[in-house]
Enzyme design. Structure first.
Site, PDB file in Angstrom:
ATOM      1  N   LYS A 267      63.297 -48.290   5.551  1.00 45.33           N
ATOM      2  CA  LYS A 267      64.475 -47.143   5.828  1.00 45.33           C
ATOM      3  C   LYS A 267      63.796 -45.645   6.300  1.00 45.33           C
ATOM      4  O   LYS A 267      64.425 -45.248   6.792  1.00 45.33           O
ATOM      5  CB  LYS A 267      65.108 -46.846   4.386  1.00 45.33           C
ATOM      6  CG  LYS A 267      65.913 -48.168   3.921  1.00 45.33           C
ATOM      7  CD  LYS A 267      66.820 -47.860   2.751  1.00 45.33           C
ATOM      8  CE  LYS A 267      65.809 -47.980   1.298  1.00 45.33           C
ATOM      9  NZ  LYS A 267      65.853 -49.527   1.003  1.00 45.33           N
ATOM     10  N   THR A 268      62.823 -45.466   5.569  1.00 47.61           N
ATOM     11  CA  THR A 268      61.981 -44.554   5.944  1.00 47.61           C
ATOM     12  C   THR A 268      61.385 -44.339   7.583  1.00 47.61           C
ATOM     13  O   THR A 268      61.762 -43.649   8.357  1.00 47.61           O
ATOM     14  CB  THR A 268      60.773 -43.995   5.121  1.00 47.61           C
ATOM     15  OG1 THR A 268      61.134 -43.924   3.763  1.00 47.61           O
ATOM     16  CG2 THR A 268      60.108 -42.620   5.392  1.00 47.61           C
TER      17      THR A 268
ATOM     18  N   ASP B 207      65.177 -39.467   0.538  1.00 58.19           N
ATOM     19  CA  ASP B 207      65.236 -40.759  -0.181  1.00 58.19           C
ATOM     20  C   ASP B 207      65.752 -41.019  -1.672  1.00 58.19           C
ATOM     21  O   ASP B 207      65.901 -39.802  -2.166  1.00 58.19           O
ATOM     22  CB  ASP B 207      63.578 -41.314  -0.309  1.00 58.19           C
ATOM     23  CG  ASP B 207      63.305 -42.713  -0.250  1.00 58.19           C
ATOM     24  OD1 ASP B 207      64.397 -43.423  -0.237  1.00 58.19           O
ATOM     25  OD2 ASP B 207      62.453 -43.086  -0.516  1.00 58.19           O
TER      26      ASP B 207
ATOM     27  N   THR C 119      68.605 -47.493  -2.772  1.00 60.67           N
ATOM     28  CA  THR C 119      68.495 -48.913  -3.026  1.00 60.67           C
ATOM     29  C   THR C 119      69.951 -49.540  -3.557  1.00 60.67           C
ATOM     30  O   THR C 119      70.234 -50.603  -3.940  1.00 60.67           O
ATOM     31  CB  THR C 119      67.458 -49.216  -3.989  1.00 60.67           C
ATOM     32  OG1 THR C 119      67.514 -48.412  -5.127  1.00 60.67           O
ATOM     33  CG2 THR C 119      65.914 -49.254  -3.567  1.00 60.67           C
TER      34      THR C 119
ATOM     35  N   ARG D   9      56.947 -54.220   4.080  1.00 59.90           N
ATOM     36  CA  ARG D   9      55.938 -53.443   3.228  1.00 59.90           C
ATOM     37  C   ARG D   9      54.817 -54.258   2.331  1.00 59.90           C
ATOM     38  O   ARG D   9      53.728 -54.276   2.373  1.00 59.90           O
ATOM     39  CB  ARG D   9      56.552 -52.655   2.239  1.00 59.90           C
ATOM     40  CG  ARG D   9      55.556 -51.473   1.454  1.00 59.90           C
ATOM     41  CD  ARG D   9      56.245 -50.736   0.371  1.00 59.90           C
ATOM     42  NE  ARG D   9      57.247 -49.917   0.923  1.00 59.90           N
ATOM     43  CZ  ARG D   9      58.245 -49.222   0.160  1.00 59.90           C
ATOM     44  NH1 ARG D   9      58.494 -49.596  -0.944  1.00 59.90           N
ATOM     45  NH2 ARG D   9      58.940 -48.376   0.764  1.00 59.90           N
TER      46      ARG D   9
END
Ligand code: ADE
Length: 353
Positions: free
Chosen positions: A81-82, A126, A175, A234
């Site tokens: 997302k980032t 975030d 999330t 990740r």
């Protein structure tokens, strides 16, 4: 850490609290991360539907000479997302300021950031579902009409001021889309879920990372790591470094599928990508609760994890892969989980079939 700010589209940190240790760790992670983080769409693997939508929105915004609509990304952690927010900033040729809702406790935190924005900037928040009510209400007019509602003075001298701010784009990430308040969710023009990556997409992510980090691996080696990375770049990028270490120590430094599988076995990551905690979660439901259903709080206590971690980190992948099922009465193992883990005790069978 209050703001992670950026002037030339480089991510920087602004430490405003007593959190030096957290900052050092984060800076270290980010410097590693920023090397391997894609900067343009053509480097960003996966999320094809999202990229197509965004490319059109970006082109239209550029042609209209206006900032992009506010965007909300949701989905499990680690899916980028980032990263995609940073890609958008690069593609829009603009700056991005990155922060997270828990750093925006006081009204002056959010006001401070909003006042430093320049026209066209992107503000990335975030964990936006964790924004408190006051900060959220400051955001409403900022998002909708680009002004801040402020008051000065007291009693009879109380005055309300409308301070215009430059037109910016807010990108929120969460999330838990369901935990966002209706009014906040309604102010996003683009809302998109990030999906788990396929094994083939993760193989490409791993090959790209390996190239940047000078890790030697063949295609089967990359695929073997991808298969156990639970659909998450990740995790793939973390595992590839552990497998590299194993290959250097136990082999000739080259990651083949055999080397990858041996390394991942030692790390106790199974062929489904499940780790010890995932397996403990499954076996608690099987052994202690006859396959379920069991409430999430009870499960969290039995596992010694907090509810949020189970809900955000473990459960989405277990549900997506069809190991557990969410029901109104709690979490339940699926027949597929029983088959994969040989859970054919009478009790589990009774509650499942
Ligand atoms: N590294 C992390 N996520 C990535 C992605 N989606 N594409 C390429 N490299 C990545």
């Amino acid at each position: 850490m209050a703001i992670i700010s950026d002037d030339d589209n480089n991510i920087k940190f602004n430490n405003t609290k007593n959190d030096n240790i957290a900052m050092e760790e984060t800076s270290y992670d980010m410097s590693f991360e920023s090397n391997i983080r894609p900067k343009h769409f053509n480097e960003y693997i996966g999320q094809e539907a999202l990229k197509s939508t965004l490319k059109i929105s970006i082109e239209a915004a550029k042609k209209r000479d206006l900032p992009l609509d506010h965007i909300l990304f949701y989905g499990p952690p680690g899916l980028g997302k980032t990263t995609i927010a940073s890609v958008i900033a690069t593609e829009m040729n603009t700056n991005i300021k990155i922060t997270s809702a828990p750093s925006l406790e006081r009204p002056r935190d959010i006001i401070g950031i909003l006042m430093t924005l320049k026209a066209g900037d992107i503000l990335f928040i975030d964990e936006i579902h964790r924004l408190n009510k006051i900060s959220e209400e400051i955001l409403y007019p900022a998002m909708e009409d680009f002004y801040l509602d402020m008051t000065t003075g007291k009693g009879q001298t109380l005055k309300s001021l409308r301070i215009p701010i430059p037109k910016f784009t807010l990108i929120g990430a969460t999330t838990k889309a369901g935990a966002l308040s209706g009014p906040l969710r309604d102010r996003f023009g683009i809302i998109h879920r990030l999906e788990f990556y396929t094994d083939d997409e993760l193989t490409k992510v791993i090959q790209r990372t390996a190239k940047i980090l000078d890790i030697q691996l063949d295609e089967k080696g990359a695929h073997a790591v991808a298969k156990r990375s639970r659909g998450t770049p990740r995790i793939a990028n973390r595992l590839i470094k552990r497998v590299r270490d194993y290959a250097i120590v136990k082999s000739n430094g080259i990651i083949t599928d055999k080397v990858a599988n041996m390394a991942l076995d030692i790390l106790q990551i199974d062929k489904f990508g499940l780790d010890n905690t995932d397996r403990a979660l499954i076996s608690i439901i099987a052994d202690k609760y006859s396959g379920g259903p069991v409430g999430i709080e009870t499960l969290a206590t039995a596992l010694g994890e907090d509810v949020k971690t189970i809900e955000d980190v473990y459960e989405p992948f277990l549900v997506q892969k069809g190991f557990i099922q969410r029901t109104p009465r709690g979490r339940k193992l699926t027949p597929f989980a029983c088959k994969c883990f040989n859970l054919n005790s009478f009790d589990v069978q009774q509650s499942l079939f």
